[in-house]
Design a protein around this motif. Structure first.
Motif, PDB file in Angstrom:
ATOM      1  N   ASP A  89       0.808  -1.212   0.000  1.00  0.00           N
ATOM      2  CA  ASP A  89       0.000   0.000   0.000  1.00  0.00           C
ATOM      3  C   ASP A  89       0.842   1.263   0.000  1.00  0.00           C
ATOM      4  OD1 ASP A  89       0.925  -0.256   2.560  1.00  0.00           O
ATOM      5  OD2 ASP A  89      -1.037  -0.169   3.515  1.00  0.00           O
ATOM      6  N   HIS A  90       2.112   1.115  -0.377  1.00  0.00           N
ATOM      7  CA  HIS A  90       2.962   2.295  -0.458  1.00  0.00           C
ATOM      8  C   HIS A  90       2.876   2.914  -1.857  1.00  0.00           C
ATOM      9  CE1 HIS A  90       5.591  -1.135  -1.594  1.00  0.00           C
ATOM     10  NE2 HIS A  90       5.981  -0.308  -2.538  1.00  0.00           N
ATOM     11  N   VAL A  91       3.442   4.075  -1.973  1.00  0.00           N
ATOM     12  CA  VAL A  91       3.431   4.838  -3.221  1.00  0.00           C
ATOM     13  C   VAL A  91       4.612   4.412  -4.098  1.00  0.00           C
ATOM     14  CG1 VAL A  91       3.733   7.188  -4.142  1.00  0.00           C
ATOM     15  CG2 VAL A  91       2.264   6.804  -2.153  1.00  0.00           C
ATOM     16  N   SER A 106       7.917   4.645   2.769  1.00  0.00           N
ATOM     17  CA  SER A 106       7.588   5.533   3.889  1.00  0.00           C
ATOM     18  C   SER A 106       6.281   6.302   3.654  1.00  0.00           C
ATOM     19  CB  SER A 106       8.724   6.510   4.145  1.00  0.00           C
ATOM     20  OG  SER A 106       8.919   7.323   3.003  1.00  0.00           O
ATOM     21  N   ILE A 107       5.754   6.229   2.436  1.00  0.00           N
ATOM     22  CA  ILE A 107       4.506   6.925   2.125  1.00  0.00           C
ATOM     23  C   ILE A 107       3.434   5.876   1.833  1.00  0.00           C
ATOM     24  CG2 ILE A 107       3.340   8.565   0.615  1.00  0.00           C
ATOM     25  CD1 ILE A 107       6.141   9.690  -0.071  1.00  0.00           C
ATOM     26  N   ALA A 108       2.529   5.704   2.770  1.00  0.00           N
ATOM     27  CA  ALA A 108       1.445   4.742   2.599  1.00  0.00           C
ATOM     28  C   ALA A 108       0.121   5.490   2.572  1.00  0.00           C
ATOM     29  CB  ALA A 108       1.450   3.721   3.732  1.00  0.00           C
ATOM     30  N   ILE A 109      -0.764   5.044   1.713  1.00  0.00           N
ATOM     31  CA  ILE A 109      -2.070   5.663   1.594  1.00  0.00           C
ATOM     32  C   ILE A 109      -3.123   4.608   1.919  1.00  0.00           C
ATOM     33  CG2 ILE A 109      -3.723   6.718   0.005  1.00  0.00           C
ATOM     34  CD1 ILE A 109      -1.311   7.899  -1.486  1.00  0.00           C
ATOM     35  N   ARG A 110      -4.008   4.932   2.804  1.00  0.00           N
ATOM     36  CA  ARG A 110      -5.088   4.025   3.182  1.00  0.00           C
ATOM     37  C   ARG A 110      -6.380   4.505   2.523  1.00  0.00           C
ATOM     38  NH1 ARG A 110      -1.816   0.449   4.903  1.00  0.00           N
ATOM     39  NH2 ARG A 110      -0.795   0.783   6.878  1.00  0.00           N
ATOM     40  N   ILE A 111      -7.017   3.612   1.819  1.00  0.00           N
ATOM     41  CA  ILE A 111      -8.277   3.932   1.170  1.00  0.00           C
ATOM     42  C   ILE A 111      -9.365   3.085   1.836  1.00  0.00           C
ATOM     43  CG2 ILE A 111      -9.582   3.849  -0.990  1.00  0.00           C
ATOM     44  CD1 ILE A 111      -6.849   4.213  -2.416  1.00  0.00           C
ATOM     45  N   ASN A 112     -10.392   3.741   2.342  1.00  0.00           N
ATOM     46  CA  ASN A 112     -11.499   3.054   2.986  1.00  0.00           C
ATOM     47  C   ASN A 112     -12.630   2.908   1.980  1.00  0.00           C
ATOM     48  OD1 ASN A 112     -10.246   2.885   5.565  1.00  0.00           O
ATOM     49  ND2 ASN A 112     -10.712   5.056   5.871  1.00  0.00           N
ATOM     50  N   LEU A 113     -12.830   1.682   1.521  1.00  0.00           N
ATOM     51  CA  LEU A 113     -13.888   1.401   0.558  1.00  0.00           C
ATOM     52  C   LEU A 113     -15.210   1.167   1.287  1.00  0.00           C
ATOM     53  CD1 LEU A 113     -12.015  -1.027  -1.861  1.00  0.00           C
ATOM     54  CD2 LEU A 113     -12.537   1.377  -2.210  1.00  0.00           C
ATOM     55  N   PRO A 114     -16.312   1.339   0.572  1.00  0.00           N
ATOM     56  CA  PRO A 114     -17.613   1.065   1.184  1.00  0.00           C
ATOM     57  C   PRO A 114     -17.732  -0.414   1.576  1.00  0.00           C
ATOM     58  CG  PRO A 114     -17.869   2.267  -0.888  1.00  0.00           C
ATOM     59  CD  PRO A 114     -16.431   1.860  -0.778  1.00  0.00           C
TER      60      PRO A 114
END
Length: 137
Positions: A89-91, A106-114
């Motif tokens: 889940d990193h860039v 070091s750059i992770a983005i969390r996406i919360n899906l429905p």
């Protein structure tokens, strides 16, 4: 629900050579990069099979670059995680000039899906100019 069968690790010269090259390059590489580097040492099918096995074993992950080419990068922070927790889940940063793709763990983005959606894989690719190419301008 069927369990995903994890392939048994096998040692091979091809896999070892691929891992060593990726460690030395410190950037994602495409199949053609491996083939060009190894020349006649390993044929292209052997390289494909070794890359697929390394992905299955959790040692590499795939990245699709801006041109649609699949590249392979080392799994650095994934080594200690169980296969069920294995994710990327990193860039990834793709340089428009030198075409190198770099993992930015070091750059992770969390996406919360429905509710009801299950994430199996996510790729986050940012394009621009890397520091080395910026220094050349």
């Amino acid at each position: 629900m069927a369990e995903k069968k994890i392939k048994r690790e096998r040692s091979s010269g091809t896999k070892t050579a691929i891992l060593e090259l990726l460690k030395a390059q410190n950037t994602a590489l495409a199949h053609k990069d491996f083939h060009n580097h190894f020349g006649n040492t390993y044929d292209r099918v052997t390289i494909y099979r070794a890359l697929d096995r390394l992905v299955d074993e959790g040692k590499l992950h795939r990245i699709t670059n801006l041109d649609g080419v699949v590249q392979y990068a080392l799994c650095k922070e994934c080594e200690s995680k169980e296969q069920s927790q294995h994710n990327h889940d990193h860039v990834h940063f793709s340089c428009e000039k030198c075409k190198k793709t770099t993992c930015m763990e070091s750059i992770a983005i969390r996406i919360n899906l429905p509710s009801g959606y299950t994430v199996r894989e996510q790729q986050i690719l940012i394009s621009g100019i890397c520091p080395e190419c910026n220094a050349l301008e």
